[in-house]
Design a protein around this motif. Structure first.
Motif, mmCIF file in Angstrom:
data_model
loop_
_atom_site.group_PDB
_atom_site.id
_atom_site.type_symbol
_atom_site.label_atom_id
_atom_site.label_comp_id
_atom_site.label_asym_id
_atom_site.label_seq_id
_atom_site.Cartn_x
_atom_site.Cartn_y
_atom_site.Cartn_z
ATOM 1 N N SER A 70 0.853 -1.186 0.000
ATOM 2 C CA SER A 70 0.000 0.000 0.000
ATOM 3 C C SER A 70 0.887 1.233 0.000
ATOM 4 C CB SER A 70 -0.904 0.006 1.244
ATOM 5 O OG SER A 70 -1.779 1.108 1.222
ATOM 6 N N ASP A 71 0.530 2.216 -0.778
ATOM 7 C CA ASP A 71 1.374 3.391 -0.970
ATOM 8 C C ASP A 71 1.184 4.405 0.162
ATOM 9 O OD1 ASP A 71 3.100 5.230 -1.996
ATOM 10 O OD2 ASP A 71 1.821 5.849 -3.675
ATOM 11 N N ASN A 72 1.635 4.028 1.354
ATOM 12 C CA ASN A 72 1.583 4.964 2.475
ATOM 13 C C ASN A 72 2.564 4.539 3.557
ATOM 14 O OD1 ASN A 72 0.077 3.254 4.591
ATOM 15 N ND2 ASN A 72 -1.284 3.116 2.804
ATOM 16 N N GLU A 73 2.916 5.481 4.426
ATOM 17 C CA GLU A 73 3.886 5.220 5.475
ATOM 18 C C GLU A 73 3.368 4.225 6.508
ATOM 19 O OE1 GLU A 73 7.081 6.086 5.830
ATOM 20 O OE2 GLU A 73 6.920 6.868 3.792
ATOM 21 N N ASN A 74 2.048 4.170 6.679
ATOM 22 C CA ASN A 74 1.486 3.228 7.646
ATOM 23 C C ASN A 74 1.819 1.788 7.259
ATOM 24 O OD1 ASN A 74 0.258 5.170 9.299
ATOM 25 N ND2 ASN A 74 -1.562 5.249 8.002
ATOM 26 N N TRP A 75 1.822 1.516 5.953
ATOM 27 C CA TRP A 75 2.160 0.170 5.497
ATOM 28 C C TRP A 75 3.621 -0.146 5.798
ATOM 29 C CZ3 TRP A 75 5.555 -2.020 1.909
ATOM 30 C CH2 TRP A 75 5.330 -3.368 1.610
ATOM 31 N N ILE A 76 4.491 0.789 5.511
ATOM 32 C CA ILE A 76 5.916 0.590 5.770
ATOM 33 C C ILE A 76 6.162 0.377 7.258
ATOM 34 C CG2 ILE A 76 8.189 1.696 5.711
ATOM 35 C CD1 ILE A 76 7.391 3.012 3.095
ATOM 36 N N ASP A 77 5.516 1.182 8.094
ATOM 37 C CA ASP A 77 5.659 1.041 9.544
ATOM 38 C C ASP A 77 5.150 -0.319 10.014
ATOM 39 O OD1 ASP A 77 5.996 2.210 12.357
ATOM 40 O OD2 ASP A 77 3.856 1.700 12.336
ATOM 41 N N PHE A 78 4.003 -0.729 9.499
ATOM 42 C CA PHE A 78 3.415 -2.012 9.877
ATOM 43 C C PHE A 78 4.314 -3.178 9.471
ATOM 44 C CE2 PHE A 78 0.854 -5.681 8.507
ATOM 45 C CZ PHE A 78 0.255 -6.024 9.714
ATOM 46 N N MET A 79 4.795 -3.162 8.228
ATOM 47 C CA MET A 79 5.630 -4.252 7.751
ATOM 48 C C MET A 79 6.963 -4.310 8.491
ATOM 49 S SD MET A 79 3.911 -5.977 5.570
ATOM 50 C CE MET A 79 5.035 -6.913 4.517
ATOM 51 N N SER A 80 7.517 -3.149 8.809
ATOM 52 C CA SER A 80 8.763 -3.105 9.581
ATOM 53 C C SER A 80 8.535 -3.685 10.970
ATOM 54 C CB SER A 80 9.263 -1.663 9.678
ATOM 55 O OG SER A 80 9.552 -1.135 8.401
ATOM 56 N N ASP A 81 7.380 -3.389 11.541
ATOM 57 C CA ASP A 81 7.018 -3.913 12.856
ATOM 58 C C ASP A 81 6.896 -5.435 12.819
ATOM 59 O OD1 ASP A 81 6.221 -4.064 15.497
ATOM 60 O OD2 ASP A 81 4.178 -3.356 15.129
ATOM 61 N N ILE A 82 6.230 -5.947 11.793
ATOM 62 C CA ILE A 82 6.062 -7.397 11.652
ATOM 63 C C ILE A 82 7.417 -8.072 11.441
ATOM 64 C CG2 ILE A 82 5.062 -9.243 10.257
ATOM 65 C CD1 ILE A 82 3.067 -7.723 12.021
ATOM 66 N N LYS A 83 8.246 -7.490 10.609
ATOM 67 C CA LYS A 83 9.569 -8.066 10.342
ATOM 68 C C LYS A 83 10.416 -8.105 11.611
ATOM 69 C CE LYS A 83 13.711 -7.522 7.488
ATOM 70 N NZ LYS A 83 13.796 -8.975 7.204
ATOM 71 N N SER A 84 10.317 -7.042 12.400
ATOM 72 C CA SER A 84 11.091 -6.959 13.641
ATOM 73 C C SER A 84 10.606 -7.972 14.682
ATOM 74 C CB SER A 84 11.002 -5.541 14.203
ATOM 75 O OG SER A 84 11.635 -5.459 15.457
ATOM 76 N N ASN A 85 9.296 -8.150 14.772
ATOM 77 C CA ASN A 85 8.732 -9.020 15.798
ATOM 78 C C ASN A 85 8.670 -10.488 15.391
ATOM 79 O OD1 ASN A 85 7.418 -7.524 18.328
ATOM 80 N ND2 ASN A 85 7.290 -6.149 16.562
ATOM 81 N N PHE A 86 8.748 -10.737 14.085
ATOM 82 C CA PHE A 86 8.688 -12.119 13.594
ATOM 83 C C PHE A 86 9.855 -12.360 12.628
ATOM 84 C CE2 PHE A 86 4.447 -10.686 14.661
ATOM 85 C CZ PHE A 86 3.937 -11.733 15.428
#
Length: 224
Positions: A70-86
């Motif tokens: 998705s073309d927004n910063e919320n997507w980048i933040d969410f995916m970075s969070d998932i990558k960090s936690n999993f």
């Protein structure tokens, strides 16, 4: 002087990503396509609840996950969070449609991305960036073009619209993934037809709840 980007020359970094991808596909022959509710991106508590539910599955062995770009910063933040936690999951992006979606995926450090439809220029761009982009296609012409570009993993999407003369069993060196309105209960049938795996979307996660059949399958098949 040799061109630093030559589709006929092996790229060790990309080859490594392909081998890693195929290894994970062998371990677990399905990808869970997660389309989160919009509130997951913005609301802390809802996101924590989502991560708790996801962690319950990953503890049981869920391995391959992708989330539509998705073309927004919320997507980048969410995916970075998932990558960090999993950190141990095979995390990728779906619905890749332009160069920015590739760049965002690389920025986060995702393992792979999947196209919705075949775009040769986008595939070449991703290859130049050493990022694993999996084509999505349904026609023999598209398949032949992807094969010429040395694609080793291909998604047939939507699989129900595949051209009759597109025979995946004619390409034993390619890993094929079926996608489009597929449930986990369809896995055995697609494996029998020659697919190496499937993508499970809304029938695995409806935006709020994970289908209990996912947990049941993991409990029965978790040998990691």
């Amino acid at each position: 002087m040799q061109n630093i980007f030559d589709i006929n020359q092996p790229n060790q970094k990309l080859d490594h990503k392909i081998r890693y991808f195929k290894k994970n596909l062998d371990i677990q022959p399905f990808f869970l396509l997660i389309r989160p509710d919009n509130n997951v991106y913005k609301n802390y508590q809802i996101r924590e609840n989502f991560k708790r539910a996801l962690r319950n599955l990953t503890h049981q062995g869920l391995l391959n996950i992708e989330v539509p770009w998705s073309d927004n910063e919320n997507w980048i933040d969410f995916m970075s969070d998932i990558k960090s936690n999993f950190p141990d999951i095979n995390l990728g992006s779906a619905t890749i449609i332009n160069k920015k979606s590739i760049d965002d995926s690389i920025k986060i450090g995702l393992n792979y991305s999947m196209m919705r439809i075949w775009k040769k220029e986008l595939y070449l761009y991703s290859k130049q960036k050493n990022h694993l982009l999996i084509p999505g296609l349904t026609t023999l012409k598209e398949l032949e073009e992807a094969v010429k570009l040395n694609s080793k993993v291909i998604k047939i999407f939507p699989v129900k619209d595949k051209e009759y003369n597109l025979n995946i069993n004619n390409h034993k060196d390619i890993s094929f993934i079926g996608a489009g309105n597929i449930s986990l209960i369809d896995l055995r049938r697609y494996k029998t037809e020659g697919y190496d795996g499937i993508v499970i979307g809304q029938k695995g996660y409806d935006g709020k709840v994970f289908n209990p059949i996912i947990l049941k399958w993991l409990q029965q098949n978790n040998d990691r």
